[in-house]
Design an enzyme around this catalytic site. Structure first.
Site, PDB file in Angstrom:
ATOM      1  N   THR A 208      76.192  59.553  55.644  1.00  0.00           N
ATOM      2  CA  THR A 208      76.454  58.115  55.706  1.00  0.00           C
ATOM      3  C   THR A 208      77.915  57.785  55.994  1.00  0.00           C
ATOM      4  OG1 THR A 208      76.620  58.154  53.286  1.00  0.00           O
ATOM      5  CG2 THR A 208      74.525  57.444  54.235  1.00  0.00           C
ATOM      6  N   LYS A 210      80.931  59.249  54.176  1.00  0.00           N
ATOM      7  CA  LYS A 210      81.881  59.264  53.060  1.00  0.00           C
ATOM      8  C   LYS A 210      83.190  59.970  53.462  1.00  0.00           C
ATOM      9  CE  LYS A 210      78.921  61.374  50.408  1.00  0.00           C
ATOM     10  NZ  LYS A 210      77.772  61.384  51.352  1.00  0.00           N
ATOM     11  N   GLU A 427      44.613  60.412  66.789  1.00  0.00           N
ATOM     12  CA  GLU A 427      45.731  59.483  66.989  1.00  0.00           C
ATOM     13  C   GLU A 427      45.227  58.097  67.367  1.00  0.00           C
ATOM     14  OE1 GLU A 427      48.605  60.259  66.044  1.00  0.00           O
ATOM     15  OE2 GLU A 427      48.149  62.380  65.744  1.00  0.00           O
ATOM     16  N   HIS A 430      44.443  56.295  64.156  1.00  0.00           N
ATOM     17  CA  HIS A 430      45.657  55.753  63.535  1.00  0.00           C
ATOM     18  C   HIS A 430      46.083  54.457  64.219  1.00  0.00           C
ATOM     19  CE1 HIS A 430      46.648  58.753  60.577  1.00  0.00           C
ATOM     20  NE2 HIS A 430      46.671  59.746  61.458  1.00  0.00           N
TER      21      HIS A 430
END
Length: 659
Positions: A208, A210, A427, A430
């Protein structure tokens, strides 16, 4: 610090000189006659074995020296001789009778020559020893200097990073900008009674930013910046970690005001007394010294400690209290706007085509960290380079996103027609369930091209970042996950292992709904989930659950009902859309990949012929747009070269080429 090449050259020179002096001394010693004295000298002089013009006498200490000829060398076993004799008139007369007139040598020159000859090797050895001892005391990684800090002082303008290079974490930047302002103008805060923070803890998921934020602070603040990793403190020797902490803060005090950055502080800041048997190990001793240095009897005014970790839960409570780490800055994963800003930062030096939409890329990468987005841009650049493109196109970013999320295409994988057909229906199930249920993210594309560990994928594209999950959406997500399994049951009247991951995710979601989020009408808004700490930290080990066995059975039944309900809902939706299911599976078998427009057309009752027309028209539009983008890029490159030849400016790097 001396460069390694200069150090190696100096060592080589010293070794060569030592070898030369040793050889010269050894050669002279080998040619010297052993046990030569005054009677032997007189005998050699009488026999004509002495080179007359070589004889010298040192009047200060009555030393004779000279050379022997070939006959003398055979007789005495050496070429040079040196001995202490007599310098009175009688002795000199005996030499004169034998035709030898010694040349007198100055006592000062003889003394210096003797000093150099006898003491120079010892002086060289002592000098090399002192040089070696001095070398091993320079730098923290050398021998006998384990207690020295390994912190590196960042030099100015070396890979300088500022807050302009950091995006997507505006709140964290604001908190840290106050630290920089305090260092630049402390009176602005102290005149109102404020004090400088002693420590800032950066907390966030891996990737992220830091460490990047810490580098930005170093670039913004014109003060010394020391950086060290948490693992650099602890060695195999006892007491080294504490010694390095002391040395680190001593360096900081000498350079105050300054900043000290400790990356991955959880390496030394773990909870004390943790583990199966507790104990006082080297890491705890290091932590104790760090606690004392941050807020002990001695003040560390002007020394600000910045630390970064992605495991704040394992840190010792004494390390987190005010007075040590006064401020905790959370560096979260970026939101939609933050992801777009991060993409702009990483594409500043990247030439982009006109069809690149960074907002769309940011929308399709929910949950990506800054490091993930940087990797995405890098993969896109590599993809464009493989295709010999001058600029990155949207197609390159799409391929890079698929590669990052799902893995590389497994083009060499041989799939039978039966497995391919089963994957297509899986698929398609889905996609139809996900398209039919309200509240779910829109379908972005469906593919049966194998990538990574999956044989196919149904990808969604969120319209906005989701901060909260409602019960209705969670229930629909379970049904969406069972869409593939339901399609297999309906079409093939059997099911395979292909839905294994879907079932695992659905079960986990249902259990969290019941145990953590209180989304069960029967069990009520209660939490049945116990957050236990890791065993190696000695937290909540082997604690019994706080509900009965009968309640556990009720929990299991509620989880089963949620999962079964999602499965039944998926079966119901697919049975009502059998035509769309067969058409979508056929389209996948023919094209391998279909997008959201084609999915919507089939769910709304479109035939396979209509889908084919739509697919072909979109393919032609994509090819036409791709051709226009490349022509535009070529014109932009040509215009940039013409301006450069004419002495004008270059085409701004990283900006889309004019259409």
């Amino acid at each position: 610090m001396r460069s390694p090449s200069k150090t190696m050259t100096l060592w080589a020179l010293l070794i060569v000189l030592a070898v030369l002096f040793f050889q010269m001394y050894e050669r002279q010693a080998n040619q010297m006659v052993r046990d030569f004295n005054w009677p032997k000298f007189l005998q050699a002089a009488t026999d004509g074995q002495v080179v007359k013009e070589s004889v010298k006498i040192n009047q200060s200490n009555a030393e004779y020296e000279g050379q022997l000829n070939d006959a003398g060398q055979k007789a005495f076993g050496g070429k040079h001789f040196k001995f202490t004799g007599f310098t009175d008139e009688g002795s000199l007369k005996k030499l004169d009778e034998r035709g030898i007139v010694p040349s007198a040598v100055s006592s000062d020159n003889s003394f210096m020559a003797g000093l150099l000859l006898n003491w120079l090797p010892l002086i060289i050895i002592v000098g090399m020893f002192m040089f070696f001892m001095r070398q091993i005391q320079v730098g923290g990684g050398k021998a006998m200097q384990f207690g020295k800090s390994r912190a590196r002082l960042l030099t100015e303008n070396k890979n300088k990073v500022t807050f302009k290079d950091v995006a997507g974490v505006e709140e964290a930047k604001q908190d840290l900008r106050e630290i920089v302002d305090f260092l630049k103008d402390p009176k602005k805060f102290t005149k109102l009674g404020g004090r400088i923070p002693k420590g800032v803890l950066l907390v966030g998921h891996p990737g992220t930013g830091k460490t990047l934020l810490a580098r930005a602070i170093a670039g913004e603040a014109n003060v010394p910046f020391f950086t060290i990793s948490g693992s650099d403190f602890v060695e195999m020797f006892v007491g080294v970690g504490a010694s390095r902490v002391r040395d680190l803060f001593e360096q900081g005090k000498k350079s105050a005001p300054c900043l000290i950055f400790i990356d991955e502080i959880d390496a030394v800041g773990r909870h004390r007394g943790a583990g199966m048997g507790g104990g006082h190990d080297e890491r705890e001793q290091t932590l104790n010294q760090l606690l004392v240095e941050m807020d002990g009897f001695e003040s560390n005014d002007g020394v600000i400690l910045i630390a970064a970790t992605n495991r704040p839960d394992v840190l010792d409570p004494a390390l987190l209290r005010p007075g040590r780490f006064d401020r905790r800055v959370v560096v979260n994963k970026p939101d939609l706007k933050g992801r777009e800003e991060i993409l702009k930062v990483h594409t500043r030096k990247t030439p982009l085509a006109t069809d690149v939409d960074l907002e769309k890329i940011a929308r399709g990468t929910p949950g990506f960290s800054g490091a993930d987005l940087e990797n995405l841009v890098n993969e896109g650049a590599l993809q464009a380079a493989r295709d010999n493109k001058a600029r990155l196109e949207m197609e390159d970013f799409e391929k890079a996103k698929d590669k990052v999320i799902m893995g590389s295409e497994r083009k060499s994988m041989v799939i039978s027609e039966k497995d391919k057909r089963l994957t297509a229906y899986h698929e398609a199930g889905h996609a139809i369930v996900g398209r039919s249920l309200a509240g779910l993210d829109p379908i972005h594309k469906v593919t049966i091209i194998p990538r990574g560990m999956a044989l196919g994928l149904t990808q969604t594209l969120p319209e906005e970042d989701t901060l909260n999950l409602s019960k209705s959406k969670a229930t629909n997500m379970i049904a969406f996950l069972f869409g593939g399994r339901a399609a297999e049951e309906i079409v093939f009247e059997d099911y395979t292992t292909g839905a294994g991951n879907d079932i695992e995710r659905a079960t986990d979601l249902a259990r969290r709904m019941v145990c953590e989020w209180g989304m069960s009408d029967k069990l009520g808004p209660l939490s049945y989930h116990k957050h236990e700490g890791p065993v190696f930290l000695g937290m909540n080990q082997a604690q019994p659950r706080d509900y009965s066995d009968s309640k556990a059975q009720e929990i299991d039944k509620e989880v089963f009902d949620l999962v079964q309900g999602g499965h039944d809902k998926a079966v119901e939706i697919l049975k009502a859309n059998m035509t769309a299911l067969h058409n979508m599976a056929g389209a996948l078998l023919e094209y391998e990949t279909i997008d959201s427009d084609e999915v919507n057309l089939m769910v709304q009752g479109g035939s396979l012929e209509e889908v084919k027309k739509l697919h072909d028209s979109k393919k032609e539009a994509i090819e036409s747009n791709r051709k226009q983008v490349r022509e535009s890029s070529e014109r932009a490159e040509k215009d940039a070269k013409d301006r450069k030849k004419a002495g004008g400016g270059n085409d701004p790097v990283g900006q889309p080429a004019p259409a």
